[in-house]
Design a protein around this motif. Structure first.
Motif, PDB file in Angstrom:
ATOM      1  N   ARG A  56       2.455   5.928  -6.276  1.00  0.00           N
ATOM      2  CA  ARG A  56       1.196   6.391  -5.316  1.00  0.00           C
ATOM      3  C   ARG A  56      -0.035   6.206  -6.083  1.00  0.00           C
TER       4      ARG A  56
ATOM      5  N   PRO B 148       0.545  -1.129   0.064  1.00  0.00           N
ATOM      6  CA  PRO B 148      -0.084  -0.190   0.044  1.00  0.00           C
ATOM      7  C   PRO B 148       0.908   1.280  -0.073  1.00  0.00           C
ATOM      8  N   ASP B 149       2.065   1.264   0.562  1.00  0.00           N
ATOM      9  CA  ASP B 149       2.874   2.235   0.607  1.00  0.00           C
ATOM     10  C   ASP B 149       3.981   2.349  -0.509  1.00  0.00           C
TER      11      ASP B 149
ATOM     12  N   THR C 186      -2.886   3.424  -4.629  1.00  0.00           N
ATOM     13  CA  THR C 186      -4.179   3.771  -4.283  1.00  0.00           C
ATOM     14  C   THR C 186      -5.080   3.062  -5.098  1.00  0.00           C
TER      15      THR C 186
END
Length: 349
Positions: free
Chosen positions: A63, A58-59, A67
């Motif tokens: 990005r 997720p990180d 997402t």
């Protein structure tokens, strides 16, 4: 004599291996569909980019891809898997305890009750000091449990036989559908649009909250149903046979009916009304592995997930820019699938 005694055990092992192979094949189909569902969508992310975003977590550095995958597609796909599994299991259990091939959470009013609860939440949720995304599923969940209590109260007053439960469910279905229609008639145009979209049944409202809630309900229901697999199998072979084995049929029916309501409430409270999954998956599961609920329950769960995730993929492929709600796809595809099951059942007899 030794060979004669060995043959039944060998046949049982071979039959068990065949059923496990069926379950494994269905699981592989589900995995392939889940990957396809993650790859398809309005943003058009290719498989390589999806895999890179998945590996990065997720990180991840990208990005935008993180997402799309972790906040949008992954919750929708996992919710589809869990909702399909819940409806598949609920449908099989309901058909077993009611001895009715047409029984399902949709046909006996649970989904209609959830729709009425959601409509109430959409119309009057603004009056409560809570966010709408909490009020709507909570209201749908609560109203589904109310429908369960109403059906069983009617059945208990008239004797909790399968026939009375089915009739009570049909009456509850029409009752909550009429209440839905009343709310739609009274609603303002913008509220009416929200209600109608919810009733379509869509995975677009999915989130990690829905994934966690539905998974928790499955974790509660699965061990209880696993303990009753032999009882459900015996009941499927007829009430007389089950009673001769010392089974308390009424107690089993009450317990399973409550679990079906819980599974249905958890499933449809986040996604809206989704039909035919709980009706088709059990029939296909029984054709694949028979009446033994040790295998029929997990196969029905996997097949329910397969049907719903497949509907999600089809909806994205037909209209990539504006994804068609899965409830519409399952309703359209469910009719010929049900007719095929009926024709095959009739041919087998």
């Amino acid at each position: 004599m030794t060979v004669a005694l060995a043959m039944p055990g060998h046949a049982i092992r071979r039959e068990t291996a065949g059923r496990l192979a069926m379950l494994g094949a269905a699981a592989l189909v589900l995995l392939a569909l889940a990957v396809t569902d993650l790859v398809t969508g309005p943003s058009g992310m290719p498989l390589g980019k999806v895999l890179a975003a998945f590996a990065a977590g997720p990180d991840g550095a990208d990005r935008g891809a993180a997402t799309i995958l972790w906040q949008l597609r992954m919750p929708q796909t996992l919710t589809g898997v869990l909702v399909g599994a819940s409806l598949g299991v609920a449908g099989l259990v309901m058909q077993t305890i009611l001895a009715n091939p047409l029984a399902s959470p949709y046909t006996l009013g649970f989904s209609a009750a959830a729709g009425f609860g959601a409509a109430l939440g959409i119309m009057f949720g603004g009056l409560l000091p809570l966010a709408v995304w909490i009020v709507v599923p909570a209201s749908a969940f609560a109203m589904t449990l109310v429908a369960c209590c109403l059906i069983y109260a009617i059945a208990r007053a008239r004797g909790a036989s399968p026939e009375v439960l089915v009739l009570a469910g049909i009456a509850t279905l029409f009752f909550f559908q009429s209440l839905q229609s009343l709310l739609q008639f009274l609603a303002a145009p913008e509220v009416l649009q929200q209600i109608v979209f919810w009733l379509f049944g869509s995975l677009l409202k999915s989130s990690w909250t829905s994934v966690q809630a539905i998974f928790l309900i499955l974790c509660i229901a699965a061990p209880i149903l696993a303990r009753d697999v032999w009882n459900l199998t015996a009941l499927r072979l007829g009430e007389a046979n089950a009673a001769s084995l010392g089974l308390d049929i009424d107690r089993l029916r009450r317990r399973c009916f409550a679990l079906v309501a819980l599974l249905t409430a958890g499933a449809v409270s986040f996604t809206g009304t989704i039909g035919f999954i709980g009706l088709i998956a059990p029939h296909v599961a029984r054709r694949m592995v028979g009446e033994d609920h040790r295998f029929a329950l997990p196969v029905a769960a996997v097949l329910g997930a397969v049907l719903l995730v497949a509907a999600s993929v089809i909806g994205k492929l037909i209209s990539p820019g504006a994804v068609i709600p899965v409830g519409i796809i399952t309703a359209i595809a469910g009719i010929p699938m049900l007719l095929a099951v009926i024709l095959k059942e009739g041919g087998r007899r």
